[in-house]
Design an enzyme around this catalytic site. Structure first.
Site, short mmCIF file in Angstrom:
data_model
loop_
_atom_site.label_atom_id
_atom_site.label_comp_id
_atom_site.label_asym_id
_atom_site.label_seq_id
_atom_site.Cartn_x
_atom_site.Cartn_y
_atom_site.Cartn_z
N GLU A 302 0.82 -1.21 0.00
CA GLU A 302 0.00 0.00 0.00
C GLU A 302 0.85 1.27 0.00
O GLU A 302 0.46 2.30 -0.53
CB GLU A 302 -0.90 0.00 1.24
CG GLU A 302 -2.37 0.05 0.90
CD GLU A 302 -3.26 -0.06 2.12
OE1 GLU A 302 -3.92 -1.11 2.24
OE2 GLU A 302 -3.29 0.85 2.95
N HIS A 331 8.00 -26.39 0.10
CA HIS A 331 7.33 -27.47 -0.61
C HIS A 331 6.17 -26.95 -1.44
O HIS A 331 5.25 -27.69 -1.78
CB HIS A 331 6.86 -28.53 0.39
CG HIS A 331 8.01 -29.09 1.17
ND1 HIS A 331 8.75 -30.18 0.73
CD2 HIS A 331 8.61 -28.67 2.31
CE1 HIS A 331 9.72 -30.41 1.60
NE2 HIS A 331 9.67 -29.51 2.56
N LYS A 445 -13.20 1.73 -1.40
CA LYS A 445 -14.12 2.10 -0.32
C LYS A 445 -15.27 2.94 -0.88
O LYS A 445 -16.44 2.70 -0.58
CB LYS A 445 -13.38 2.93 0.75
CG LYS A 445 -12.49 2.13 1.70
CD LYS A 445 -11.96 3.05 2.81
CE LYS A 445 -11.03 2.32 3.76
NZ LYS A 445 -10.54 3.11 4.87
#
Ligand code: PA5
Length: 476
Positions: A302, A331, A445
């Site tokens: 961000e 893995h 938002k």
């Protein structure tokens, strides 16, 4: 923990080993040389100067958190004591910077199965951090907690985030129905003192409130009441956490790049970005640090992912942060890190001394390929595997460096968090961007507000309604 003692501080210092970023180890094409450091010296120096000159100002209020919260810390500790006395559960309602810090510090410093321990061993309330609006998750939480024995902490700097405020509305309604006037004593608000809706609601409802200082953005807020209150509730020594941050701050006052771990890592990442390394992998080799990688991903992503620089040029910079866990992801991901595109820098976090030792038992003596493990410890194994991964990456010419913690405790964690915050600020300054805004997050938002018909977002709603309609032929 004697975090005031100089010898202890020295002993607990983090080490940053960047050998495997240098040409001697990863080859001329990928690696860096002392000459590269020399060439970028001015950039590093001016980033250091920018942070030194702007600390405590604007959105850099977070730099002063290790020093300016004496009374707040006492209030937090007293509140946490009270919570411990009255409640079995503490639930954080928040998202992004209002959740990832509490989650990662809890995981790092509490028993790894804290919530599952019997009360006699746990000693402190259970902690839940609800950072999503998945209805099944909310229902599941309500299935396992007794609301009458639960204290909630609603955290939102803006006081407006839909996810957090919807959680607040649901919980407050349940509390009021179950407890009437007592509901307010089950809710603590952490928010901005002057801005947003939560502060108004908190005043109306008479909630105990902690403030997020103006100059502290969400992802830089772990060391203010956002993170300190949940940490204190589960018994974490928050003064030691802040002392660790202050110690790292002191180390990073050094403007000599190779003696400042935050500055050297910022420069290495900056030079890597310039070479097209667009992915930053954070790989702690300790379950306790697993969520530090999540917290880092928000901080790095961000802060540095920006479309424009400070001069208004379109730059579209940033590294995509990726979280991995050693040894688990050996893995799963390491195949790609070793043989895939040369587009990553891998940061490994190692722990020298774990808080417990587990010996690998004897057995299968007739099968040497199994019995070679016996007599060693899991501690030796995890650190051997970390070194093996460093070796495997380096021999495949993959840029990697290691941050080594002597142990995981509140002091070293404070150092680590503060180091990453400073590194982010330095790297943002090197990239000449605004590290502390998040217009991309605000975009999402605002679109949510528009979809839900919030007043003031009619224009966004109109734009969304007029956006190209999805075509059915592209859906199968
Ligand atoms: O770093 C940030 O500012 C954001 O990611 C916020 O932490 C996140 O959007 C939550 O915002 P708020 O604390 O205002 O609810």
């Amino acid at each position: 923990m004697n975090y005031k003692n100089g010898a202890f501080k020295k002993q607990m210092e983090l080490k940053l080993d960047y050998n495997n970023m240098m040409t001697e180890f990863v080859g001329e094409k990928e690696g860096f040389t002392p000459a590269d450091f020399k060439e970028n010296k001015k950039i590093a120096e001016s980033a250091h100067k920018f942070v030194a000159e702007n600390r405590g100002q604007g959105m850099m209020g977070w730099t002063e958190l290790p020093y300016n919260q004496k009374e707040i810390v006492e209030d937090i500790i007293a509140t946490a004591k009270d919570v411990k006395k009255k409640f079995d559960n503490f639930v954080v309602l928040g998202i992004g910077g209002s959740a990832l810090g509490p989650i990662s510090v809890f995981q790092a410093l509490c028993h790894l199965r804290h919530n599952e321990l019997p009360k006699s061993k746990r000693k402190f309330p259970k902690l839940y951090v609800e950072d999503n609006v998945d209805p099944e998750r909310m229902a599941a939480l309500l299935d396992v907690i007794d609301i009458k024995k639960t204290c909630f902490n609603v955290i939102t700097k803006s006081g407006a985030t839909s996810e957090t405020m919807s959680q607040y509305l649901i919980i407050m309604d349940i509390l009021k129905k179950a407890l009437g006037k007592d509901a307010a004593s089950h809710m603590i608000a952490t928010t901005s003192e002057k801005k947003g809706n939560l502060i108004k609601i908190a005043k109306e409802e008479g909630l105990k409130t902690f403030y997020i200082p103006d100059g502290v953005g969400g992802r830089f807020s772990e060391l203010c009441p956002v993170g300190l209150l949940p940490a204190a509730v589960v018994g974490i020594d928050i003064k030691a956490l802040l002392a660790g941050a202050a110690h790292m701050d002191k180390i990073c006052k050094n403007k000599n790049v190779t003696e400042n771990p935050a500055l050297v890592s910022a420069l290495l990442e900056y030079m890597s970005i310039k070479k097209g390394k667009n992915i930053s992998v954070m790989m702690p080799y300790a379950d306790s640090l697993k969520y530090i990688a999540d917290w880092y991903c928000q901080l790095w992503g961000e802060s540095l992912g920006k479309a424009v620089d400070l001069d208004g040029n379109k730059v579209f910079v940033g590294q995509t942060p990726v979280k991995a866990l050693g040894v688990t992801d050996q893995h799963s991901q390491v195949q790609l890190y070793r043989e895939g595109p040369f587009d990553k820098v891998i940061t490994i976090i190692g722990v020298e001394k774990f808080r417990t030792e587990v010996e690998i038992s004897h057995g299968c003596d007739s099968i040497p390929d199994v019995s070679f493990l016996s007599g060693h410890t899991m501690n030796e194994l995890i650190n051997a595997e970390r070194k093996a991964t460093e070796y495997a990456l380096t021999t495949a010419n993959r840029l990697n460096y290691t941050i080594l913690l002597p142990e995981v405790n509140a002091f070293t964690l404070g150092e680590l968090l503060f180091m990453f915050e400073l590194e982010t600020a330095y790297c943002g300054a090197m990239l000449n961007i605004d590290t502390f805004n998040q217009p991309g997050v605000e975009g999402g938002k605002n679109a949510t507000y528009a979809l839900f018909g919030r007043k003031g977002y009619e224009k966004t709603k109109e734009e969304m309604d007029n956006a190209p309609k999805k075509k059915s032929e592209y859906i199968c």
